[in-house]
Design an enzyme around this catalytic site. Structure first.
Site, PDB file in Angstrom:
ATOM      1  N   HIS A  46      -0.165  -4.922  -4.920  1.00  0.00           N
ATOM      2  CA  HIS A  46       0.669  -3.971  -5.658  1.00  0.00           C
ATOM      3  C   HIS A  46       2.076  -4.505  -5.908  1.00  0.00           C
ATOM      4  O   HIS A  46       2.861  -3.862  -6.611  1.00  0.00           O
ATOM      5  CB  HIS A  46       0.729  -2.635  -4.925  1.00  0.00           C
ATOM      6  CG  HIS A  46      -0.593  -1.918  -4.917  1.00  0.00           C
ATOM      7  ND1 HIS A  46      -1.224  -1.533  -6.075  1.00  0.00           N
ATOM      8  CD2 HIS A  46      -1.411  -1.547  -3.905  1.00  0.00           C
ATOM      9  CE1 HIS A  46      -2.380  -0.935  -5.780  1.00  0.00           C
ATOM     10  NE2 HIS A  46      -2.524  -0.946  -4.460  1.00  0.00           N
ATOM     11  N   ARG A  71      -0.828 -10.072   1.632  1.00  0.00           N
ATOM     12  CA  ARG A  71      -1.846  -9.069   1.306  1.00  0.00           C
ATOM     13  C   ARG A  71      -2.426  -9.544  -0.028  1.00  0.00           C
ATOM     14  O   ARG A  71      -1.734  -9.547  -1.048  1.00  0.00           O
ATOM     15  CB  ARG A  71      -1.234  -7.682   1.185  1.00  0.00           C
ATOM     16  CG  ARG A  71      -2.346  -6.572   1.208  1.00  0.00           C
ATOM     17  CD  ARG A  71      -2.630  -5.876  -0.079  1.00  0.00           C
ATOM     18  NE  ARG A  71      -1.568  -5.101  -0.605  1.00  0.00           N
ATOM     19  CZ  ARG A  71      -1.436  -3.769  -0.508  1.00  0.00           C
ATOM     20  NH1 ARG A  71      -2.334  -3.064   0.116  1.00  0.00           N
ATOM     21  NH2 ARG A  71      -0.406  -3.169  -1.086  1.00  0.00           N
ATOM     22  N   ASP A  85      -4.034 -21.948   1.801  1.00  0.00           N
ATOM     23  CA  ASP A  85      -3.558 -23.307   1.499  1.00  0.00           C
ATOM     24  C   ASP A  85      -2.058 -23.297   1.172  1.00  0.00           C
ATOM     25  O   ASP A  85      -1.357 -24.283   1.401  1.00  0.00           O
ATOM     26  CB  ASP A  85      -4.344 -23.905   0.321  1.00  0.00           C
ATOM     27  CG  ASP A  85      -5.786 -24.240   0.693  1.00  0.00           C
ATOM     28  OD1 ASP A  85      -6.110 -24.232   1.904  1.00  0.00           O
ATOM     29  OD2 ASP A  85      -6.592 -24.502  -0.223  1.00  0.00           O
ATOM     30  N   GLU A 147      -9.108   2.016   3.861  1.00  0.00           N
ATOM     31  CA  GLU A 147      -8.376   2.924   2.961  1.00  0.00           C
ATOM     32  C   GLU A 147      -9.312   3.680   2.018  1.00  0.00           C
ATOM     33  O   GLU A 147      -8.881   4.167   0.985  1.00  0.00           O
ATOM     34  CB  GLU A 147      -7.285   2.176   2.186  1.00  0.00           C
ATOM     35  CG  GLU A 147      -7.676   0.850   1.578  1.00  0.00           C
ATOM     36  CD  GLU A 147      -6.501   0.102   0.944  1.00  0.00           C
ATOM     37  OE1 GLU A 147      -5.373   0.623   0.880  1.00  0.00           O
ATOM     38  OE2 GLU A 147      -6.724  -1.031   0.474  1.00  0.00           O
ATOM     39  N   ASP A 173      -3.855   5.077  -0.113  1.00  0.00           N
ATOM     40  CA  ASP A 173      -5.219   5.149  -0.637  1.00  0.00           C
ATOM     41  C   ASP A 173      -6.095   6.044   0.226  1.00  0.00           C
ATOM     42  O   ASP A 173      -6.911   6.811  -0.298  1.00  0.00           O
ATOM     43  CB  ASP A 173      -5.822   3.740  -0.721  1.00  0.00           C
ATOM     44  CG  ASP A 173      -5.434   3.052  -2.016  1.00  0.00           C
ATOM     45  OD1 ASP A 173      -5.641   3.641  -3.087  1.00  0.00           O
ATOM     46  OD2 ASP A 173      -4.918   1.920  -1.963  1.00  0.00           O
TER      47      ASP A 173
HETATM   48  C1  3PY Z   1      -1.840   1.994   0.931  1.00  0.00           C
HETATM   49  O1  3PY Z   1      -1.073   2.774   1.509  1.00  0.00           O
HETATM   50  O2  3PY Z   1      -2.883   2.339   0.347  1.00  0.00           O
HETATM   51  C2  3PY Z   1      -1.508   0.586   0.923  1.00  0.00           C
HETATM   52  O3  3PY Z   1      -2.299  -0.204   0.447  1.00  0.00           O
HETATM   53  C3  3PY Z   1      -0.198   0.160   1.488  1.00  0.00           C
HETATM   54  O4  3PY Z   1       0.382  -0.797   0.711  1.00  0.00           O
HETATM   55 MG    MG Z   2      -3.867   0.666  -0.648  1.00  0.00          MG
END
Ligand code: 3PY
Ligand code: MG
Length: 263
Positions: A46, A71, A85, A147, A173
């Site tokens: 994101h 991430r 890498d 999530e 999420d």
């Molecule tokens: C979420 O809260 O869904 C995340 O992925 C945090 O960045």
């Molecule tokens: Mg998320």
């Protein structure tokens, strides 16, 4: 190989404070890395960050005490291997819904015979040291994001994955999936129960429990609740909040709770 102090600390049940970068800037990354975080995560899902920016951000983090994590944008082996890498010492993988997805994620982070990571450590050698290839399988941190409803339902099977260090909850999420509304600090009973469930299953499997938070206070509460790794908001939220507070203080008023920035 340079020790992954975050992985060592987490497995010794010490708490980790993890910064989170969404702004595509090596300078921001360098500043964040010098503020006292144990780890700092470059968010390629994101965050507004492409591969070239991520490399410069990992280079900047290398000049700081913070352990560099990424991430990734999705559970795609080529992408995960490229970020390793580039020098990421740990990978947080979004939207893990099954044991098979968790196995695929961890395999991408491990050289054979444990996994399928292709050989070509590039910048990781410069950051990690000449013996990186011999120790990377032990040192690289792997966190699967829970999530979704499916991820929650498959939690025990996911936690059984060999080589998976732990879970990182995406509360936005997860609350969207469980309650219909994205809120990282949701107090909806379904979210409260889900977080307690993840915590107790992580404890039972002796795996790390991490979570994204929207502030330092929220992160302190999560640590008190039993989480081991917390992210006290990302750079965008912190920048927006600091600006609102400075403006309000200059005007002699109290700062509005939220602005247009951050998620
Ligand atoms: C979420 O809260 O869904 C995340 O992925 C945090 O960045
Ligand atoms: Mg998320």
């Amino acid at each position: 190989m340079r020790n992954n102090s975050v992985k060592t600390a987490l497995h010794a049940r010490e708490n980790i404070i993890n910064g989170w970068l969404a702004i595509p800037s090596a300078y921001s990354a360098e500043i964040a890395g010098h503020q006292g975080y144990d780890a700092v995560t470059v968010d390629m899902q994101h965050g507004m960050i492409d591969f070239a920016s991520a490399v410069t951000m990992l280079q900047a983090l290398s000049s700081t005490p913070a352990i560099p994590l990424v991430r990734v944008s999705e559970n795609a082996p080529a992408h995960i291997m490229q970020m390793l890498d580039a020098g990421a010492y740990g990978v947080i993988c979004p939207m893990i819904d099954s044991a098979e997805q968790a196995r695929r994620f961890v395999a991408a982070c491990r050289y054979p015979p444990l996994g399928i990571r292709s050989y070509g450590p590039a910048r990781a050698l410069l950051y990690g040291g000449k013996d990186y290839p011999r120790h990377a399988n032990d040192e690289i941190l792997t966190l699967a994001m829970i999530e979704t409803r499916a991820g929650l339902a498959q939690l025990d099977a996911i936690l059984d994955t060999d080589g998976l260090d732990g879970i990182f909850i995406g509360p936005n999420d997860l609350s969207l999936a469980l309650t219909g509304s994205a809120s990282a600090e949701s107090t909806h009973p379904d979210m409260v129960n889900a977080l307690e469930h993840v915590l107790s299953r992580c404890r039972a499997h002796q795996k790390i429990a991490g979570i994204f938070c929207t502030s330092g206070d929220a992160a302190a509460q999560r640590l008190a609740q039993g989480f081991n790794l917390v992210t006290p908001a990302n750079d965008v939220m912190q920048l927006g909040r600091a600006a609102r507070e400075a403006i309000a203080s200059a005007r002699g008023v109290s700062a509005p709770p939220s602005g247009a920035s951050g998620y």
